[in-house]
Design a protein around this motif. Structure first.
Motif, PDB file in Angstrom:
ATOM      1  N   CYS A 114       0.919  -0.732  -0.225  1.00 20.98           N
ATOM      2  CA  CYS A 114      -0.271   0.007  -0.061  1.00 20.98           C
ATOM      3  C   CYS A 114       1.313   1.036  -0.265  1.00 20.98           C
ATOM      4  CB  CYS A 114      -0.751  -0.141   1.224  1.00 20.98           C
ATOM      5  SG  CYS A 114      -1.947   1.115   1.707  1.00 20.98           S
ATOM      6  N   SER A 115       1.821   1.181   1.343  1.00 24.63           N
ATOM      7  CA  SER A 115       2.606   2.561   0.842  1.00 24.63           C
ATOM      8  C   SER A 115       3.698   2.960  -0.292  1.00 24.63           C
ATOM      9  CB  SER A 115       3.530   2.459   2.449  1.00 24.63           C
ATOM     10  OG  SER A 115       3.428   1.663   3.401  1.00 24.63           O
ATOM     11  N   GLU A 116       3.891   2.164  -1.315  1.00 23.77           N
ATOM     12  CA  GLU A 116       4.431   1.977  -1.934  1.00 23.77           C
ATOM     13  C   GLU A 116       3.484   2.806  -2.993  1.00 23.77           C
ATOM     14  OE1 GLU A 116       6.669  -1.754  -3.554  1.00 23.77           O
ATOM     15  OE2 GLU A 116       8.246  -1.150  -1.023  1.00 23.77           O
ATOM     16  N   LEU A 117       2.394   2.087  -3.176  1.00 22.75           N
ATOM     17  CA  LEU A 117       1.264   2.776  -4.471  1.00 22.75           C
ATOM     18  C   LEU A 117       1.268   3.979  -4.129  1.00 22.75           C
ATOM     19  CD1 LEU A 117      -0.945   1.988  -6.359  1.00 22.75           C
ATOM     20  CD2 LEU A 117      -2.040   1.671  -4.221  1.00 22.75           C
ATOM     21  N   PHE A 118       0.930   4.812  -2.445  1.00 29.18           N
ATOM     22  CA  PHE A 118       0.499   5.849  -2.132  1.00 29.18           C
ATOM     23  C   PHE A 118       1.849   6.809  -2.899  1.00 29.18           C
ATOM     24  CE2 PHE A 118      -2.455   4.890   1.584  1.00 29.18           C
ATOM     25  CZ  PHE A 118      -3.623   4.288  -0.426  1.00 29.18           C
ATOM     26  N   ALA A 119       3.057   5.770  -2.703  1.00 29.83           N
ATOM     27  CA  ALA A 119       4.583   6.895  -3.251  1.00 29.83           C
ATOM     28  C   ALA A 119       4.443   7.071  -4.575  1.00 29.83           C
ATOM     29  CB  ALA A 119       5.364   6.612  -2.674  1.00 29.83           C
ATOM     30  N   LYS A 120       3.829   6.201  -5.218  1.00 29.95           N
ATOM     31  CA  LYS A 120       3.330   6.807  -6.184  1.00 29.95           C
ATOM     32  C   LYS A 120       2.513   7.527  -7.117  1.00 29.95           C
ATOM     33  CE  LYS A 120       5.191   1.799  -7.803  1.00 29.95           C
ATOM     34  NZ  LYS A 120       4.755   0.194  -8.187  1.00 29.95           N
ATOM     35  N   ILE A 121       1.721   7.624  -6.177  1.00 33.92           N
ATOM     36  CA  ILE A 121       0.844   8.958  -7.149  1.00 33.92           C
ATOM     37  C   ILE A 121       1.415  10.204  -5.890  1.00 33.92           C
ATOM     38  CG2 ILE A 121      -1.635   9.197  -5.871  1.00 33.92           C
ATOM     39  CD1 ILE A 121      -2.118   6.105  -6.332  1.00 33.92           C
ATOM     40  N   TRP A 122       0.969   9.920  -5.117  1.00 30.98           N
ATOM     41  CA  TRP A 122       1.208  11.493  -5.073  1.00 30.98           C
ATOM     42  C   TRP A 122       3.158  11.842  -3.839  1.00 30.98           C
ATOM     43  CZ3 TRP A 122      -2.415   8.891  -2.024  1.00 30.98           C
ATOM     44  CH2 TRP A 122      -3.783   9.023  -2.134  1.00 30.98           C
ATOM     45  N   GLY A 123       3.929  11.190  -5.120  1.00 28.34           N
ATOM     46  CA  GLY A 123       5.663  10.511  -5.207  1.00 28.34           C
ATOM     47  C   GLY A 123       6.017  10.933  -3.107  1.00 28.34           C
ATOM     48  N   GLU A 124       7.613  10.680  -2.799  1.00 31.03           N
ATOM     49  CA  GLU A 124       8.339  10.564  -2.002  1.00 31.03           C
ATOM     50  C   GLU A 124       7.948  11.282  -1.245  1.00 31.03           C
ATOM     51  OE1 GLU A 124      10.156   8.307  -1.702  1.00 31.03           O
ATOM     52  OE2 GLU A 124       9.152   7.248  -3.693  1.00 31.03           O
ATOM     53  N   GLU A 125       7.403  13.022  -0.831  1.00 34.37           N
ATOM     54  CA  GLU A 125       7.696  13.678  -0.261  1.00 34.37           C
ATOM     55  C   GLU A 125       6.150  13.149   0.532  1.00 34.37           C
ATOM     56  OE1 GLU A 125       8.030  16.405   2.740  1.00 34.37           O
ATOM     57  OE2 GLU A 125       9.562  15.274   1.673  1.00 34.37           O
ATOM     58  N   ASN A 126       4.911  13.084  -0.388  1.00 34.17           N
ATOM     59  CA  ASN A 126       3.528  13.785   0.124  1.00 34.17           C
ATOM     60  C   ASN A 126       2.938  12.302  -0.270  1.00 34.17           C
ATOM     61  OD1 ASN A 126       3.500  16.338   0.666  1.00 34.17           O
ATOM     62  ND2 ASN A 126       3.518  16.745  -1.844  1.00 34.17           N
ATOM     63  N   GLY A 127       3.262  11.304  -0.792  1.00 36.22           N
ATOM     64  CA  GLY A 127       3.294  10.191  -0.288  1.00 36.22           C
ATOM     65  C   GLY A 127       3.309   9.098   0.686  1.00 36.22           C
ATOM     66  N   ILE A 128       4.004   9.374   1.312  1.00 38.25           N
ATOM     67  CA  ILE A 128       4.945   8.651   2.464  1.00 38.25           C
ATOM     68  C   ILE A 128       4.663   9.218   3.873  1.00 38.25           C
ATOM     69  CG2 ILE A 128       6.788   7.264   3.033  1.00 38.25           C
ATOM     70  CD1 ILE A 128       7.681   7.135   1.078  1.00 38.25           C
ATOM     71  N   GLY A 129       3.682   8.874   4.965  1.00 35.52           N
ATOM     72  CA  GLY A 129       3.191   9.487   5.952  1.00 35.52           C
ATOM     73  C   GLY A 129       4.139   8.672   7.242  1.00 35.52           C
ATOM     74  N   VAL A 130       3.484   8.729   8.525  1.00 32.11           N
ATOM     75  CA  VAL A 130       3.741   7.859   9.224  1.00 32.11           C
ATOM     76  C   VAL A 130       2.880   6.437   9.048  1.00 32.11           C
ATOM     77  CG1 VAL A 130       4.734   9.413  10.990  1.00 32.11           C
ATOM     78  CG2 VAL A 130       2.417   8.850  10.980  1.00 32.11           C
ATOM     79  N   ARG A 131       3.138   5.457   9.807  1.00 26.86           N
ATOM     80  CA  ARG A 131       2.419   3.990   9.825  1.00 26.86           C
ATOM     81  C   ARG A 131       3.332   3.190  10.918  1.00 26.86           C
ATOM     82  NH1 ARG A 131       5.119  -0.041   4.850  1.00 26.86           N
ATOM     83  NH2 ARG A 131       6.190  -0.222   7.134  1.00 26.86           N
ATOM     84  N   SER A 132       2.348   2.328  11.023  1.00 25.92           N
ATOM     85  CA  SER A 132       2.276   1.169  11.637  1.00 25.92           C
ATOM     86  C   SER A 132       1.801   0.905  11.281  1.00 25.92           C
ATOM     87  CB  SER A 132       1.241   1.303  12.988  1.00 25.92           C
ATOM     88  OG  SER A 132       1.546   2.297  13.699  1.00 25.92           O
ATOM     89  N   ALA A 133       2.474  -0.794  11.173  1.00 28.34           N
ATOM     90  CA  ALA A 133       2.066  -2.320  10.247  1.00 28.34           C
ATOM     91  C   ALA A 133       2.545  -3.393  11.162  1.00 28.34           C
ATOM     92  CB  ALA A 133       3.579  -2.369   9.389  1.00 28.34           C
TER      93      ALA A 133
END
Length: 155
Positions: A114-133
């Motif tokens: 999921c995280s890699e998908l969001f990074a592709k959509i909003w870019g490295e700066e805005n597509g990656i937030g904080v996360r728990s897995a």
């Protein structure tokens, strides 16, 4: 610079239908400049779900694919609520839950789908937030992954 909608279209991925609530909750809620998205499962375009416990019934690659598919379900809810992915400024937080056997330890690797998908959509700066897995002993309907997320909206 391309927009989130353009980035998504370039991936040639298909969104599933926006999932309807399976209980007493809202799929998404806008509060101020944020949209909170309830836990979503890995809905496929035919509205079926990817199921199976990672580490016994399915392997890690299936889990990663399920996390990406869950990300697509979240995108579908965002589009339904907002009209466009371009209204999202950034990913703030993701909580990823993996239906896994007790000995499985690669939860972050699964949720990267999921995280890699969001990074592709909003870019490295805005597509990656904080996360728990985290791992779960079970998830509803034996789905492989459930993910909830929070996004900041464009002002």
């Amino acid at each position: 610079m391309s927009t989130a909608d353009q980035n998504f279209n370039a991936l040639n991925l298909e969104l599933p239908p926006a999932p309807l609530p399976k209980g007493v909750y809202k799929p998404a809620l806008i509060v101020g400049n944020f949209i909170y998205v309830s836990g979503h499962g890995p809905y496929k375009p035919d509205d079926s779900l990817m199921t199976g416990r990672v580490g016994s019934e399915v392997d890690i690659d299936f889990g990663i694919a399920a996390a990406q598919q869950t990300g697509l379900a979240i995108l579908s809810t965002l589009k339904a609520a907002l009209g466009s992915l371009d209204r999202v400024k950034r990913v703030v937080k993701i909580l990823g839950m993996v239906n896994a056997v007790e000995t499985f330890q690669e939860h972050p690797k699964v949720i990267n789908g999921c995280s890699e998908l969001f990074a592709k959509i909003w870019g490295e700066e805005n597509g990656i937030g904080v996360r728990s897995a985290v791992g779960m002993g079970s998830l509803p309907g034996n789905i492989s992954v459930e993910i909830e997320a929070m996004f900041e909206l464009v002002a």
